[in-house]
Design an enzyme around this catalytic site. Structure first.
Site, PDB file in Angstrom:
ATOM      1  N   GLU A   1       5.851   2.866   8.478  1.00  0.00           N
ATOM      2  CA  GLU A   1       5.596   1.534   8.920  1.00  0.00           C
ATOM      3  C   GLU A   1       6.617   1.059   9.759  1.00  0.00           C
ATOM      4  OE1 GLU A   1       1.874  -0.106   6.300  1.00  0.00           O
ATOM      5  OE2 GLU A   1       3.966  -0.926   5.791  1.00  0.00           O
TER       6      GLU A   1
ATOM      7  N   GLY B   1       0.835  -1.304  -0.225  1.00  0.00           N
ATOM      8  CA  GLY B   1       0.001   0.051  -0.027  1.00  0.00           C
ATOM      9  C   GLY B   1       0.694   1.262   0.019  1.00  0.00           C
TER      10      GLY B   1
HETATM   11  O1  LIG Z   1       2.338  -2.498   4.010  1.00  0.00           O
HETATM   12  C1  LIG Z   1       1.273  -2.238   3.779  1.00  0.00           C
HETATM   13  C2  LIG Z   1       0.963  -1.021   3.267  1.00  0.00           C
HETATM   14  O2  LIG Z   1       2.041  -0.512   2.823  1.00  0.00           O
HETATM   15  C3  LIG Z   1       0.204  -3.223   4.377  1.00  0.00           C
HETATM   16  O3  LIG Z   1       0.191  -3.416   5.719  1.00  0.00           O
HETATM   17  C4  LIG Z   1       0.346  -4.449   3.518  1.00  0.00           C
HETATM   18  O4  LIG Z   1       0.294  -4.034   2.005  1.00  0.00           O
HETATM   19  C5  LIG Z   1      -0.872  -5.422   3.771  1.00  0.00           C
HETATM   20  O5  LIG Z   1      -2.082  -4.721   3.496  1.00  0.00           O
HETATM   21  P1  LIG Z   1      -3.562  -5.448   3.539  1.00  0.00           P
HETATM   22  O6  LIG Z   1      -3.948  -5.506   4.808  1.00  0.00           O
HETATM   23  O7  LIG Z   1      -4.300  -4.474   2.558  1.00  0.00           O
HETATM   24  O8  LIG Z   1      -3.453  -6.865   2.743  1.00  0.00           O
END
Ligand SMILES: O=C(CO)[C@H](O)[C@H](O)COP(=O)(O)O
Length: 271
Positions: A142, A136
């Site tokens: 994060e 995302g």
């Molecule tokens: O790292 C992230 C965003 O940068 C998300 O935590 C990862 O992509 C998982 O997303 P989802 O819960 O929609 O599967």
């Protein structure tokens, strides 16, 4: 709809050998059943994590993505029902919005540089709890928030669970870069580690995805398993790289919502 019903629908669809012999309405049902199964699994993992990892008077890191939405729902529910005193530190614009929309207490790393627990999703989790994150585009914040937390918990559905990175997540390792450096960084990664590096393009905007930090994202499709700790360090040393989506030795625990309605727990292996 109950989990048993999803299982029934999946079995029903599986009974038809091909789409030619499978009535369209059953196919549609099975596709939507699979999507809903994944959503139920995310919710299961998220609720389990919030119930088992969050206590009163804690500072909680709030991750990004679709799974974390369920965790914030549950956190808000618990705060209301149990009158908890919880402070939340977001990992993205999305997380900040979620915290505000749920009426939770918003903070940041200036006021709360030490967190008790961070909860976040992942794109893939291997047997040693090495993660690929950044699907995302929020990997840098994060990683910062996770690094400031005493305990980092990952929540995911069964599709993210793998033995080795690359088994499940096929879009590559996200890498956040300073925009003017995206070409040299792409070339260096491909030359040194092989594979293919692509600039992530936006869908509802012309041009590339721009992160919450104003940078670009490269997706590195690696060819084979590597020593992820070394690779992460080496990529970070390339001028222009802001952060990688490889989270090595960061997560303490992962909760996977499974298809049968159970939660699979993976803890950091004891050496
Ligand atoms: O790292 C992230 C965003 O940068 C998300 O935590 C990862 O992509 C998982 O997303 P989802 O819960 O929609 O599967």
């Amino acid at each position: 709809m109950t989990l048993q019903k999803w299982v029934f629908l999946r079995k029903l669809a599986a009974g038809f050998p091909s789409s030619r012999s499978c009535p369209t309405h059953v196919l549609r049902l099975s596709q939507s059943a699979a999507v809903n199964m994944a959503e139920e699994s995310k919710k299961l993992a998220a609720y389990f994590a919030v119930d088992n990892s969050v206590q009163n008077n804690q500072v909680v890191g709030v991750g990004s993505g679709s799974t974390i939405v369920y965790a914030v729902d549950r956190l808000a529910e618990r705060v209301r029902q149990e009158q908890l005193n919880i402070v939340c530190v977001p990992t993205s614009f999305q997380a900040r919005q979620l915290i505000l929309q749920h009426g939770l207490t918003l903070s940041d790393l200036e006021r709360h540089p030490e967190l008790d627990v961070a909860i976040d999703g992942a794109d893939e989790v291997d047997a040693e709890l090495t993660l690929i994150k950044g699907g995302g585009g929020c990997l840098t914040q994060e990683k910062i928030v996770a690094s400031c937390s005493k305990y980092f918990v990952v929540i995911a559905d069964y599709r993210k669970d793998s033995k080795a990175l690359g088994q499940q997540w096929k879009k590559g390792v996200p890498i956040e870069v300073i925009p003017m450096a995206y070409v040299p960084v792409s070339r260096m990664i491909a030359k040194r580690f092989g594979g293919e590096v692509n600039l992530r393009m936006a869908i509802s905007k012309a041009g590339p995805v721009v992160t919450d930090n104003g940078n670009f994202i490269l997706d590195w499709k690696f060819e084979h398993a590597q020593n992820w700790k070394e690779v992460n360090t080496a990529i970070k040393m390339i001028p222009g790289v802001v952060e990688t989506g490889l989270f090595v030795n960061m997560a303490e625990q992962a909760y996977f919502g499974m298809e049968d309605g159970s939660v699979k727990v993976r803890k950091v292996p004891i050496n």
